[in-house]
Design a protein around this motif. Structure first.
Motif, PDB file in Angstrom:
ATOM      1  N   VAL A 182       0.850  -1.187   0.000  1.00 51.71           N
ATOM      2  CA  VAL A 182       0.000   0.000   0.000  1.00 51.71           C
ATOM      3  C   VAL A 182       0.884   1.234   0.000  1.00 51.71           C
ATOM      4  O   VAL A 182       1.926   1.271   0.643  1.00 51.71           O
ATOM      5  N   ASP A 212      -7.478   0.715   5.264  1.00 50.03           N
ATOM      6  CA  ASP A 212      -8.299   0.541   4.067  1.00 50.03           C
ATOM      7  C   ASP A 212      -7.773  -0.617   3.223  1.00 50.03           C
ATOM      8  O   ASP A 212      -8.550  -1.442   2.719  1.00 50.03           O
ATOM      9  N   ALA A 213      -6.444  -0.698   3.095  1.00 50.69           N
ATOM     10  CA  ALA A 213      -5.830  -1.779   2.317  1.00 50.69           C
ATOM     11  C   ALA A 213      -6.101  -3.135   2.956  1.00 50.69           C
ATOM     12  O   ALA A 213      -6.381  -4.126   2.268  1.00 50.69           O
ATOM     13  N   ILE A 236      -8.608  -3.980   4.951  1.00 49.21           N
ATOM     14  CA  ILE A 236     -10.028  -4.322   4.812  1.00 49.21           C
ATOM     15  C   ILE A 236     -10.286  -4.894   3.419  1.00 49.21           C
ATOM     16  O   ILE A 236     -10.990  -5.904   3.244  1.00 49.21           O
ATOM     17  N   LYS A 237      -9.715  -4.259   2.405  1.00 50.55           N
ATOM     18  CA  LYS A 237      -9.905  -4.724   1.026  1.00 50.55           C
ATOM     19  C   LYS A 237      -9.237  -6.078   0.790  1.00 50.55           C
ATOM     20  O   LYS A 237      -9.645  -6.832  -0.102  1.00 50.55           O
ATOM     21  N   ALA A 238      -8.208  -6.384   1.586  1.00 53.50           N
ATOM     22  CA  ALA A 238      -7.471  -7.640   1.407  1.00 53.50           C
ATOM     23  C   ALA A 238      -8.045  -8.789   2.232  1.00 53.50           C
ATOM     24  O   ALA A 238      -7.468  -9.879   2.270  1.00 53.50           O
ATOM     25  N   LYS A 239      -9.192  -8.564   2.869  1.00 58.43           N
ATOM     26  CA  LYS A 239      -9.791  -9.606   3.713  1.00 58.43           C
ATOM     27  C   LYS A 239     -10.045 -10.875   2.899  1.00 58.43           C
ATOM     28  O   LYS A 239     -10.724 -10.850   1.870  1.00 58.43           O
ATOM     29  N   SER A 295     -11.729 -14.251   1.687  1.00 60.64           N
ATOM     30  CA  SER A 295     -13.132 -14.677   1.675  1.00 60.64           C
ATOM     31  C   SER A 295     -13.363 -15.819   2.658  1.00 60.64           C
ATOM     32  O   SER A 295     -14.492 -16.049   3.095  1.00 60.64           O
ATOM     33  N   LYS A 331     -13.165   8.220   8.486  1.00 64.19           N
ATOM     34  CA  LYS A 331     -12.859   8.490   7.076  1.00 64.19           C
ATOM     35  C   LYS A 331     -11.866   9.655   6.986  1.00 64.19           C
ATOM     36  O   LYS A 331     -11.788  10.477   7.856  1.00 64.19           O
TER      37      LYS A 331
END
Length: 233
Positions: A63, A194-195, A197-200, A202, A233
């Motif tokens: 990131v 943020d990075a 969270i997006k990389a969680k 499945s 935010k």
């Protein structure tokens, strides 16, 4: 058990171990706790609800921090021909092909990040035993194996960091220096979160972000209020 120094004990008394701090408050506190003569880093530790023993639950990536890490990053690039020139023009500290590999084989490791063009991975692969354990091996998932070497060099120089869960499922990453303004540290922290969270994955079940702690290089940890942090935010 290691003994605590006098100054560390003093800073420890300023942290409420039972409290979960709001982000800005935690950053202000971390900055105030710095007591060393050198420029300390501010680091984040994020405890994720994943099991790193399963390959599909390893959280790994890179990131770009909006305000960088405050550290001068030395970058080498494995490339040849026009790509070698492109790397040098972009600010690479050293670029080369077999000559660079020979230099590293000879014991030279005065760099922090390595980039390689895909056609050079045959050469780079032979250095796996040297680069791998030090976390210096170029990786396509991290954007460090690419023909766009100029972008890779500029990203790394400007504050691109890599992250990966350790054996306990914790991510450790730098988010700046204590002399950074709170607003800049805040934006860097939020970029990391943020990075992640997006990389969680499945396959991750239950609570994903279990805990977040900020600390300076030599200072005690300051725990964050996760619920408030995730809504910031």
């Amino acid at each position: 058990m290691a003994k605590m120094g006098k100054k560390f004990k003093e800073t420890l008394t300023k942290v409420d171990r039972e409290k979960r701090y709001e982000l800005n408050e935690a950053l202000e506190l971390c900055k105030s706790l710095s007591f060393t003569r050198f420029s300390e880093s501010v680091d984040i530790a994020v405890n994720l609800g994943v099991n790193p023993r399963h390959a599909d639950q390893i959280v790994r990536g890179s990131v770009g921090l909006p305000h960088g890490t405050g550290k001068d990053v030395r970058v080498v690039v494995f490339a040849k021909g026009e790509k070698e020139k492109e790397a040098r023009d972009a600010g690479a500290d050293f670029a080369g092909a077999d000559d660079l590999a020979d230099k590293i084989t000879g014991g030279w490791l005065e760099f922090d990040k390595a980039v390689a063009t895909p056609d050079m991975m045959g050469v780079v692969g032979k250095l796996g035993r040297v680069l791998g354990p030090r976390g210096l091996m170029p990786n396509p998932k991290l954007g460090t194996v690419t023909f766009d070497v100029a972008k890779a060099v500029k990203d790394l120089k400007s504050g691109m960091i890599e992250y990966r869960t350790d054996k306990s499922g914790i991510i450790h990453a730098p988010v700046g220096k204590v002399e950074f303004e709170v607003d800049k540290l805040r934006e860097n922290v939020l970029a990391v979160m943020d990075a992640l969270i997006k990389a969680k994955p499945s396959t991750a079940k239950g609570v994903y972000v279990r805990g977040v702690t900020l600390s300076t290089t030599m200072g005690p940890g300051v725990r964050l209020d996760v619920n408030t942090l995730l809504q910031t935010k």
